[in-house]
Scaffold this motif. Structure first.
Motif, short mmCIF file in Angstrom:
data_model
loop_
_atom_site.label_atom_id
_atom_site.label_comp_id
_atom_site.label_asym_id
_atom_site.label_seq_id
_atom_site.Cartn_x
_atom_site.Cartn_y
_atom_site.Cartn_z
N LEU A 329 0.84 -1.21 0.00
CA LEU A 329 0.00 0.00 0.00
C LEU A 329 0.87 1.25 0.00
N ASN A 330 1.92 1.25 0.82
CA ASN A 330 2.76 2.42 0.99
C ASN A 330 3.47 2.83 -0.29
N SER A 331 3.77 1.86 -1.14
CA SER A 331 4.46 2.16 -2.39
C SER A 331 3.52 2.21 -3.59
N TRP A 426 -1.62 12.79 8.88
CA TRP A 426 -0.57 13.44 9.67
C TRP A 426 0.69 12.59 9.87
N TYR A 427 0.63 11.29 9.55
CA TYR A 427 1.78 10.42 9.78
C TYR A 427 2.22 9.70 8.51
N ASP A 428 1.94 10.29 7.37
CA ASP A 428 2.43 9.77 6.08
C ASP A 428 2.06 8.30 5.90
N SER A 429 0.88 7.93 6.37
CA SER A 429 0.35 6.56 6.24
C SER A 429 1.20 5.51 6.97
N GLN A 430 1.97 5.94 7.98
CA GLN A 430 2.80 5.02 8.76
C GLN A 430 2.18 4.82 10.14
N PRO A 431 1.46 3.69 10.34
CA PRO A 431 0.75 3.49 11.61
C PRO A 431 1.65 3.38 12.83
N ASN A 432 2.94 3.04 12.63
CA ASN A 432 3.85 2.96 13.78
C ASN A 432 3.97 4.29 14.51
N ASN A 433 3.74 5.39 13.78
CA ASN A 433 4.06 6.71 14.34
C ASN A 433 2.90 7.38 15.06
N ILE A 434 1.71 6.80 15.04
CA ILE A 434 0.59 7.45 15.72
C ILE A 434 0.88 7.53 17.21
N GLY A 435 0.64 8.70 17.78
CA GLY A 435 1.04 8.93 19.16
C GLY A 435 -0.05 8.82 20.20
N ASP A 436 -1.32 8.74 19.77
CA ASP A 436 -2.39 8.73 20.77
C ASP A 436 -3.37 7.58 20.55
#
Length: 706
Positions: A329-331, A426-436
């Motif tokens: 998906l990311n690419s 807000w996180y460029d489709s990268q779920p690892n980075n979600i903070g909340d």
């Protein structure tokens, strides 16, 4: 045979008695150190007896831990070399030492050694290393050691763990594949390598290790030589470069020469250099899925490893499958097109402009296409988010004990769909980075208490890689926010605030049940101080409008002064905000929100005002407070808009008229929101329709409409 160091005390009855029974040199040294401390105390007491004004000096034990570590390290290197020489001659069925390179984080990069050290010492990293031992044991492997290193590849630097294990090479490959999917953030690849005889059938890579004494000089030199792209691993005293024959590093030996030259230019000293032949196995996430599936089948058939190990294999299989879905998906062209449009949207927003109607429609379509698979990936991680939630709540409970009267306010984990849309935007489709995905609040009595707790949270749990915010926002909200990486790697959010700040942001209903009474009393005190019944829980309403870049910039900007006024009323003990002032500001803002075209707004953002605000406006209007002023202001603005629309009607050409209308609500010179303009146009159309109907019925003459 007597211990050498005890020969010198022969004839000293006191010392001979003290050291009686000592059998080893180590015991003798420890007793000698203790005796040194006793003698020091006696000497200081004697000095004090001679001069009562004398200040006794404390005993300082010699710290030889560094020398001990150096001895251990040198000894380990000799052991490693001996094992390495022996392993080179062994077959695939023999037990050998193999190094596995696995990074715990996929999305988190480090800029310097301080950041790396923070991550290496964090709770999540320690938990990650403990799991290494568990999973390796499931494969029948013995973990020799784990080295915390920094790795670089493709221009990025990340924390990495090099795990040295002993076992069959084939079993180590299975372990490397499996653990790459069980790291806190699933990896794109893992590596297994061992030393072999140069020129042998298994020799498919070279490793060059350079002993160093200056880490920063080594990093700069590696970058200059091009190894930040080609890849390296960095310990405190050695940097290693790899050349894999299937995908060789261009001019590998030339790059080594450049590195060494630049390293010395930067002030570093080369302590050693060695080149070793490797058997190198690169395991991509795609091949990993095949290895895990096959290994899981073997484990189930043979009932190996126990239930915990079999559960880990199932987890690895699911997480790796989701990673492959995300990677594709990311690419994908869909995500690439979305990124371009999203960046354009953000850039335009900085200028007070918006995407075109066509672009806004397209970005919505792309979001919808990305949303479903991303929400599914996030949903599959529900257990890990729940675990992070329990951990962040425990941390909040611990921090709450610092201040008397402090308490925590808990929330459920974020719904997958809502988390996914936030990740997309807000996180460029990268779920690892979600903070909340998991979050909690700590409520304290005063701003001073809030600062103290926030400072302690930052000291104990903050890192340079995770977000820490201490500011008054554009909306007047006093933000004290820290993101904490929990032991399973999930980032969680903690905010610290006062009861008044929480009342303004979310209201009494969000306080824990056992604190609602206290919250109601605090609200009562705020209202008494102001002299009027301000509604609670309106702050988030302003935030939802202000953060949505799909909303007209003018309307979003209108949220700022009324929100600042609102927070000032709650937080400033000397606030002079009056009921009429707030009523007029918030009712005008709400009217604009209600009349706005919401078709392009964020999904789920309906601009719905809180029930507490609606009740306040209704009661105040019924009482007559502020109503005349509000009506006068709205009429004055509407009158100007109708005059401009009437002038636009006289412009020749439909396209020119459309451009003039768009200029009323779009661009730097915009005076109105799109919703206001659309409503005014609709009113004009209704007016024209009514007039035409009356004319056709003979109820009105043309002169009457002039």
């Amino acid at each position: 045979m007597p211990i050498d160091c005890l020969v010198h005390i022969k004839g000293n009855d006191q010392l001979e008695s003290y050291f009686k029974g000592v059998k080893t040199k180590g015991e003798a040294i420890d007793l000698a150190r203790n005796y040194h401390e006793i003698l020091h105390k006696e000497l200081e007491d004697f000095k004090k007896s001679i001069d009562p004004k004398y200040t006794k000096k404390p005993f300082v034990k010699a710290d030889n831990s560094k020398q001990i570590e150096e001895i251990k390290s040198n000894y380990q290197k000799k052991i490693d070399e001996a094992i390495r020489l022996d392993d080179k001659r062994k077959s695939d069925e023999d037990i050998v030492s193999v190094a596995v390179n696995v990074a715990p984080l996929f999305s988190t990069k480090v800029d310097n050694q301080a950041q790396a050290a923070q991550l290496h010492n964090s709770p999540f990293y320690k938990g990650f290393k403990e799991r290494v031992n568990t999973i390796a044991g499931g494969f029948g492997l013995a973990v020799v050691r784990q080295d915390d290193v920094v790795g670089a590849y493709n221009g990025t630097t990340e924390v990495t763990n090099v795990v040295t294990v002993r076992g069959k090479f084939s079993d180590v490959v299975k372990f490397a594949a499996t653990f790459g999917a069980l790291t806190p953030e699933v990896q794109d690849s893992t590596i297994a390598s061992m030393y072999v005889e140069a020129g042998s059938e298994k020799h498919n890579a070279d490793r060059v290790g350079v002993g160093i004494d200056n880490v920063m000089a080594a990093k700069m030199a590696a970058k200059d030589a091009g190894f930040d792209q080609a890849g390296y691993t960095l310990l405190d005293d050695e940097i290693s470069f790899f050349n894999v024959f299937d995908y060789p590093v261009d001019d590998f030996d030339g790059k080594i020469d450049t590195f060494e030259s630049k390293y010395q230019e930067y002030g570093g000293k080369i302590l050693s250099e060695d080149r070793q032949a490797l058997r190198f196995k690169y395991i991509d996430a795609g091949e990993r899925q095949d290895i895990i599936t096959e290994t899981e089948g073997e484990t189930l058939r043979q009932q190996q490893g126990g239930a915990g190990f079999r559960d880990a294999m199932a987890e690895a299989k699911e997480r790796n499958q989701n990673f492959l879905i995300w990677r594709e998906l990311n690419s994908s062209p869909v995500v690439e097109e979305y990124r371009v449009l999203r960046q354009k949207q953000l850039d335009l927003d900085q200028k007070g402009e918006s995407l075109s109607v066509t672009e806004a429609k397209k970005i919505k379509e792309l979001e919808a296409e990305i949303l479903t698979p991303l929400a599914s990936i996030i949903s599959s991680d529900e257990n890990r988010f729940e675990s992070a939630k329990a951990e962040i709540e425990a941390i909040a409970g611990h921090l709450s004990q610092i201040i008397s009267g402090a308490f925590k306010s808990e929330f459920g984990i974020k719904r997958p769909e809502r988390a996914a849309i936030k990740v997309i935007r807000w996180y460029d489709s990268q779920p690892n980075n979600i903070g909340d995905g998991a979050r909690t609040n700590i409520i304290v009595n005063t701003d001073g208490d809030a600062d103290l707790v926030f400072s302690e949270a930052t000291k104990l749990y903050g890192t340079q890689n995770d977000r820490t915010e201490y500011e008054n926002t554009d909306l007047g909200y006093p933000k004290r926010l820290i993101e904490i990486r929990t032991s399973n790697g999930k980032i969680s959010e903690l905010q610290v605030m006062t009861p008044q700040g929480y009342l303004a942001k979310d209201g009494v209903k969000y306080f824990p049940d056992d604190a609602k009474g206290k919250a109601a009393e605090s609200l009562k005190e705020v209202r008494k101080r102001l002299g009027w019944d301000i509604p609670d829980g309106v702050g988030h309403y302003f935030y939802e409008i202000h953060r949505d870049v799909n909303i007209d910039k003018k309307l979003r900007t209108q949220a700022e002064p009324v929100s600042k006024m609102y927070y000032d009323a709650f937080l400033n003990p000397d606030s002079k905000v009056t009921k009429e002032e707030f009523y007029n500001a918030v009712s005008a803002f709400k009217n604009n929100v209600d009349s706005a075209d919401k078709s392009e707004w964020d999904k789920g953002n309906e601009g719905k005002s809180p029930a507490e605000l609606d009740a306040f406006l209704a009661n105040t209007k019924k009482e007559g407070g502020g109503d005349i002023l509000e009506r006068a202001e709205v009429t004055k603005e509407a009158e100007a808009l109708f005059v401009e629309l009437k002038s636009i009607d006289k412009i020749v050409g439909a396209k020119n008229r459309a451009m003039a209308i768009e200029a009323l609500y779009s661009g730097e010179q915009a005076k109105y929101t799109k919703g206001m303009v659309d409503k005014a146009i609709a009113v004009n159309k209704d007016y024209d329709r009514i007039v035409r109907g009356m004319e056709e019925s003979g109820l009105i003459t043309e002169e009457c409409t002039i």
